[in-house]
Design an enzyme around this catalytic site. Structure first.
Site, short mmCIF file in Angstrom:
data_model
loop_
_atom_site.label_atom_id
_atom_site.label_comp_id
_atom_site.label_asym_id
_atom_site.label_seq_id
_atom_site.Cartn_x
_atom_site.Cartn_y
_atom_site.Cartn_z
N HIS A 65 -17.96 -0.97 9.84
CA HIS A 65 -17.21 0.03 10.61
C HIS A 65 -17.98 1.36 10.65
O HIS A 65 -18.61 1.74 9.66
CB HIS A 65 -15.87 0.34 9.93
CG HIS A 65 -14.83 -0.73 10.05
ND1 HIS A 65 -14.97 -1.86 10.81
CD2 HIS A 65 -13.57 -0.80 9.50
CE1 HIS A 65 -13.87 -2.59 10.72
NE2 HIS A 65 -13.02 -1.97 9.94
N GLN A 88 -14.77 0.02 15.10
CA GLN A 88 -14.48 -0.96 14.07
C GLN A 88 -15.01 -2.35 14.39
O GLN A 88 -14.81 -2.89 15.49
CB GLN A 88 -12.96 -1.02 13.83
CG GLN A 88 -12.44 0.26 13.20
CD GLN A 88 -10.96 0.23 12.88
OE1 GLN A 88 -10.24 1.13 13.32
NE2 GLN A 88 -10.51 -0.75 12.13
N ARG A 91 0.80 -1.23 0.00
CA ARG A 91 0.00 0.00 0.00
C ARG A 91 0.83 1.28 0.00
O ARG A 91 0.36 2.31 -0.48
CB ARG A 91 -0.94 0.01 1.21
CG ARG A 91 -2.08 -0.98 1.08
CD ARG A 91 -2.91 -0.95 2.32
NE ARG A 91 -3.92 -1.98 2.35
CZ ARG A 91 -4.44 -2.45 3.48
NH1 ARG A 91 -4.05 -1.97 4.65
NH2 ARG A 91 -5.35 -3.39 3.44
N CYS A 122 -9.44 -0.76 5.41
CA CYS A 122 -10.90 -0.60 5.38
C CYS A 122 -11.36 0.77 5.86
O CYS A 122 -12.27 1.38 5.26
CB CYS A 122 -11.54 -1.72 6.20
SG CYS A 122 -10.68 -2.10 7.73
#
Ligand code: A2P
Length: 352
Positions: free
Chosen positions: A259, A172, A116, A145
């Site tokens: 979430h 979360q 990432r 996420c």
């Protein structure tokens, strides 16, 4: 290279001319199962689906478009003939096998944290920074996420008014820790309701009727945990705001799979809640749930199973007398927009 006219390095915008062979690594996991369902509903021209997991799962069968697909044990040779490979089996597996899949000719869409922050690998939420997909060279990273869900709502606001500071508190779901953690929460809740003791094995603390600071490791010097660090770095990258000041506290709550995020965002100039509402109304991937009279705002039970990120409680932040800050509350399905759906949307954008 397989017969599909897809050459990631040479032509990132290649068009599929025949059904693609699609692989899912980590197919038996919480995200893997959702990837299968998202693929069923997607425009990705899946001709053959191959499912991979650990040796433990080899031989299991999972449904896809009315047929059962046998799960195979992941091997280095697994990617021969694969056109698109979704990875969702953790960063260690992705680091080892994603380059192998790419070199075998597959377009890799990786749901782990492995790539990432690699500047050569796009990190993409299609609604927020879709044009970054054109720079891929065979691997595309799917964001954390929280970052994915937040950026769906933040990107249109940033495009309109320029975000200058961000503060987030997360609520979360347990799904972010995988299928075994979800099963543990169900067991723990049943045990608590039956008045029985339950010792957690997957999560570090009791999940039933409890909440706790996110289970990622905590940096002893900064006090921030790994989840918080990821959200900060990835949100900056997706919004293309490398120095954006971001404060965040990540909390696990006893919710199965959606979430929620309390967001306070400061803009360059004075912005009204009505203008924010108008900007987000109809924005791609956003659904407004902002009913003050009914006290009805985003909730994880209503976000569960939904593609859209629910956005509401839009109001002027009373902690910033300048009038330049807006507070709001979001809920998004962690397994869908926070993982599988975003990954399949990336595939649709590259292959459609
Ligand atoms: P398995 O079910 O065989 O353990 P989750 O995030 O929900 O825990 O899912 C993790 C996914 O990663 C599962 O599909 C799991 O398969 C898969 N996985 C774990 N270890 C490996 C491995 N060594 N090789 C391939 N897949 C793996």
């Amino acid at each position: 290279m397989n017969a599909l006219t897809h050459s990631p390095a040479a032509d990132p915008n290649a068009v599929a001319i025949r059904p693609a062979t699609v692989a899912i690594v980590g197919a038996t996991g919480a995200v893997g199962i959702e990837l299968i369902k998202c693929l069923e509903a997607s425009t990705v021209p899946t001709g053959r689906l191959r499912l991979f997991a650990s040796r433990r799962s080899a031989g299991k069968c999972l449904p896809f478009r009315g047929s059962m697909v046998v799960v195979e044990s992941l091997e280095e040779a697994s990617f021969d003939g694969v056109d698109i490979a979704f990875f969702s089996a953790g960063a260690t597996i992705s680091r080892r096998y994603a380059p192998i899949a790419r070199d075998a000719g597959a377009l890799v869409i990786d749901n782990s944290s492995a790539f990432r922050m690699d500047p050569d690998i796009p990190l993409v939420v299609p609604e927020a920074n879709g044009p970054a997909l054109s720079r891929h060279a065979g691997i595309i990273a799917n964001p954390n996420c929280v970052a994915a869900i937040a950026c769906v709502a933040l990107a249109p606001l940033h495009q309109r008014w320029s975000i200058r500071r961000l503060s987030m508190v997360t609520y979360q779901a347990i799904s972010g820790a995988g299928a075994s953690a979800m099963a543990e929460m169900e067991e723990a809740t049943a045990a608590a309701l039956a008045g029985e003791a339950h010792t957690p094995r997957v999560m570090p603390h009791p999940t039933a009727f409890n909440l706790f600071s996110h289970n990622a490791d905590v940096d002893p010097e900064t006090g921030y945990n790994g989840e918080e660090d990821k959200v900060i770095a990835e949100t900056r990258r997706i919004l293309d705001l490398p120095r954006l000041p971001i404060g965040i506290t990540c909390i696990r709550v006893p919710v199965l799979r959606a979430h929620s995020i309390a967001v306070t965002v400061r803009f360059d100039d004075h912005v009204t809640p009505a203008a924010v509402r108008a900007c987000l109304d109809g924005a791609p991937g956003v659904r407004l749930v902002d009913d003050r009279a009914g006290n009805h705002f985003p909730m994880p039970v209503e976000a569960t199973g939904q593609d859209d990120v629910l956005v509401g409680r839009i109001r002027t932040d009373s902690g910033d007398p300048s009038g330049r800050s807006i507070a709001m509350f979001l809920s998004g399905d962690q397994l869908l927009k926070g993982a599988a759906l975003n990954a399949v949307q990336i595939a649709e954008a590259v292959w459609a």
